[in-house]
Design a protein around this motif. Sequence first.
Motif, PDB file in Angstrom:
ATOM      1  N   SER A  25       0.821  -1.208   0.000  1.00  0.00           N
ATOM      2  CA  SER A  25       0.000   0.000   0.000  1.00  0.00           C
ATOM      3  C   SER A  25       0.859   1.265   0.000  1.00  0.00           C
ATOM      4  CB  SER A  25      -0.928  -0.011   1.208  1.00  0.00           C
ATOM      5  OG  SER A  25      -1.718   1.144   1.233  1.00  0.00           O
ATOM      6  N   LEU A  26       1.879   1.284   0.859  1.00  0.00           N
ATOM      7  CA  LEU A  26       2.761   2.460   0.900  1.00  0.00           C
ATOM      8  C   LEU A  26       3.470   2.676  -0.427  1.00  0.00           C
ATOM      9  CD1 LEU A  26       4.302   2.131   4.468  1.00  0.00           C
ATOM     10  CD2 LEU A  26       2.745   3.912   3.657  1.00  0.00           C
ATOM     11  N   ASN A  27       3.960   1.596  -1.018  1.00  0.00           N
ATOM     12  CA  ASN A  27       4.611   1.731  -2.326  1.00  0.00           C
ATOM     13  C   ASN A  27       3.659   2.330  -3.349  1.00  0.00           C
ATOM     14  OD1 ASN A  27       7.260   0.920  -1.980  1.00  0.00           O
ATOM     15  ND2 ASN A  27       6.776  -1.227  -2.281  1.00  0.00           N
ATOM     16  N   ASN A  28       2.438   1.830  -3.384  1.00  0.00           N
ATOM     17  CA  ASN A  28       1.474   2.301  -4.382  1.00  0.00           C
ATOM     18  C   ASN A  28       1.009   3.731  -4.133  1.00  0.00           C
ATOM     19  OD1 ASN A  28       1.582  -0.082  -5.750  1.00  0.00           O
ATOM     20  ND2 ASN A  28      -0.294  -0.895  -4.875  1.00  0.00           N
ATOM     21  N   ASN A  29       0.881   4.119  -2.878  1.00  0.00           N
ATOM     22  CA  ASN A  29       0.311   5.431  -2.572  1.00  0.00           C
ATOM     23  C   ASN A  29       1.332   6.538  -2.370  1.00  0.00           C
ATOM     24  OD1 ASN A  29      -2.561   4.835  -2.525  1.00  0.00           O
ATOM     25  ND2 ASN A  29      -2.026   3.469  -0.846  1.00  0.00           N
ATOM     26  N   LEU A  30       2.535   6.201  -1.974  1.00  0.00           N
ATOM     27  CA  LEU A  30       3.519   7.237  -1.681  1.00  0.00           C
ATOM     28  C   LEU A  30       4.674   7.293  -2.663  1.00  0.00           C
ATOM     29  CD1 LEU A  30       3.805   6.895   2.211  1.00  0.00           C
ATOM     30  CD2 LEU A  30       2.430   8.524   0.899  1.00  0.00           C
ATOM     31  N   TRP A  31       5.227   6.158  -3.028  1.00  0.00           N
ATOM     32  CA  TRP A  31       6.489   6.170  -3.762  1.00  0.00           C
ATOM     33  C   TRP A  31       6.374   5.741  -5.212  1.00  0.00           C
ATOM     34  CZ3 TRP A  31       6.798   3.310   1.092  1.00  0.00           C
ATOM     35  CH2 TRP A  31       7.153   4.152   2.158  1.00  0.00           C
ATOM     36  N   LYS A  33       3.288   5.675  -7.474  1.00  0.00           N
ATOM     37  CA  LYS A  33       1.893   5.800  -7.917  1.00  0.00           C
ATOM     38  C   LYS A  33       1.661   5.245  -9.319  1.00  0.00           C
ATOM     39  CE  LYS A  33       0.484   9.453  -4.828  1.00  0.00           C
ATOM     40  NZ  LYS A  33      -0.109  10.759  -4.656  1.00  0.00           N
TER      41      LYS A  33
END
Length: 81
Positions: A25-31, A33
């Motif tokens: 989730s963090l990869n997809n939303n923060l780093w 997209k």
Amino acid sequence: KDGAFRQVDPKIVVRSFLGMMTHHSLNNNLWDKPRRLLNISNQEAAREFTDILLRGIQLSADENRPGNTTPRRSGRRGNGN
């Protein structure tokens, strides 16, 4: 089925799964997209992560054989606080 999984601390299993999901989730939303690193849907990621988790705690055919005297791995490596 009773005895299908090796003995492991359930808290470690939960933390492992949540860690995979949180990292995705963090990869997809923060780093990442545009999803250049791993372009799969959240549903596909959940299926794959679940498969990794379940295969990781599943006893092998040798470990699950009747009469097997090999001790099961507990997954515990110390206190770790």
